[in-house]
Design an enzyme around this catalytic site. Structure first.
Site, PDB file in Angstrom:
ATOM      1  CG  ASN A  23      -0.627  -0.287   2.492  1.00 44.92           C
ATOM      2  OD1 ASN A  23      -0.274  -1.411   2.835  1.00 44.92           O
ATOM      3  ND2 ASN A  23      -0.648   0.731   3.342  1.00 44.92           N
ATOM      4  CG  ASP A  24       0.044   4.114   2.901  1.00 45.06           C
ATOM      5  OD1 ASP A  24      -0.918   3.613   2.309  1.00 45.06           O
ATOM      6  OD2 ASP A  24      -0.042   4.613   4.035  1.00 45.06           O
TER       7      ASP A  24
END
Length: 359
Positions: free
Chosen positions: A18-19
């Site tokens: 993710n991020d």
């Protein structure tokens, strides 16, 4: 049959991502760290994955940079953070999550940009000065002669961005609340404070928003406060969240997470998540614009079977025939970056953008 892969967007060989964290130039290469579960294509205890590039388009995945192997990381692991070079050494600042301490801020460093040592004095910030349990995503920048770190927090009443300063990246002083708003409850995520032109920009993401979840406040930094701020949200998503920026010479470059929390991982696919195409941020007549970096502009085209422009806006479709409408008036130019599994659409040079998965 092998799972379909992007041509121009980084995605891990296996596991969940993710991020993007720690976007930085170090020893002549672009480094992109990212939230990563190497064991399955689903979110779990977080590691820091790592990739490098010479041109921002083609990426090489490296060994995992941070693993949750300390007692102060024994719950959620190594959450998001940032990277910065100091005296030829690369520092990572990240949120360490444990059963005993909750969300705290920690430091690791490397001299070669590949092998990292965690500071024996971690966590360097052991508690939220406001006492809230949500306290994460440190982003560090050198402003003047001091390092400035913004951290996201909040409660059910409001979301806030806290400001800390340091001379050495290890000893931090709390300066106060940089920015807050009831509309950002219960927590602001992924804050990023940086100069752009003659202004300052605070960028952050809001939990739970499925569209336009990335917020930009353009204002002035005065005595540790962001004042005279004007909010803009040029990126509509829905498949774009938690971006971070870094400085590349005169450019301010942003990369986001190209996915969304509710998206289902295809069966038998060993990986999930990708990085957006890197985008340069600029100010035009006080308005923030985001547009692909020069290195990616040869990939742009004017038409795509998944993008239809009307007088009222843009209609995006996917391979299954599902459509979504994005209102957007006075469209003068449309640029499209179409990869195997997604399109990123830019209106009028980046006044608005839409990130959309096709599968």
């Amino acid at each position: 049959m092998d799972a379909e892969r992007f041509l121009y967007h980084f995605e891990p060989q296996k596991g969940w991502m993710n991020d993007p964290n720690g976007l930085v130039i170090f020893k002549g290469r672009y480094h992109a760290f990212f939230q990563h579960n190497p064991h399955s294509p689903h979110w779990d205890k977080m590691h820091w994955g790592h990739a490098v590039s010479e041109d921002l388009i083609h990426w090489q995945e490296l060994p995992i940079a941070l693993s949750p192997d300390e007692s102060y990381e024994d719950d959620g692991g190594c959450f998001s953070g940032s990277a910065i070079e100091k005296d030829g050494r690369l520092y990572l600042l990240y949120t360490s999550v444990s059963h005993g301490l909750g969300q705290t801020q920690s430091v690791a460093w490397s001299d070669d940009g590949i092998h990292f040592t965690k500071y024996e004095g971690n966590p360097v910030i052991r508690e939220n000065p406001l006492g809230y349990p949500d306290f994460r995503d440190p982003k560090v920048s050198l402003i003047g002669d001091r390092y400035h770190m913004v951290v996201g927090t909040g409660n059910e009443a409001s979301g806030k961005v806290l400001l800390f300063t340091s001379l050495d990246l290890l000893n931090w002083q709390y300066e106060g609340i940089l920015f807050e708003g009831a509309e950002y409850a219960h927590c602001i995520e992924r804050p990023d404070l940086f100069p752009l032109g003659d202004r300052y920009v605070l960028m952050f993401s809001k939990i739970g928003e499925t569209e336009r979840a990335t917020h930009f406040v353009v204002g002035d930094l005065v005595d540790g406060k962001l004042v005279d701020g004007e909010l803009c949200r040029p990126e509509w998503g829905t498949d774009f969240y938690a971006p971070q920026t870094f400085r590349d010479g005169a450019r301010r470059i942003m990369i986001g997470w190209l996915y969304h929390w509710g998206k289902q991982v295809p069966e038998d696919c060993p990986f999930a998540g990708a990085l957006s195409i890197p985008r340069e941020l600029t100010l035009a007549n006080g308005k923030l614009q985001n547009f692909p970096v020069e290195e990616a502009r040869h990939l742009l085209k004017r038409e795509s079977p998944y993008v239809r422009v009307t007088e009222e806006g843009v209609i995006l479709s996917d391979r299954h025939g599902n459509t979504v409408f994005r209102p957007c008036g006075d469209i003068k130019r449309v640029d499209i970056l179409e990869d195997t599994k997604a399109v990123e659409v830019f209106i009028n040079g980046g006044e608005a953008s839409f990130s959309h998965w096709l599968v």
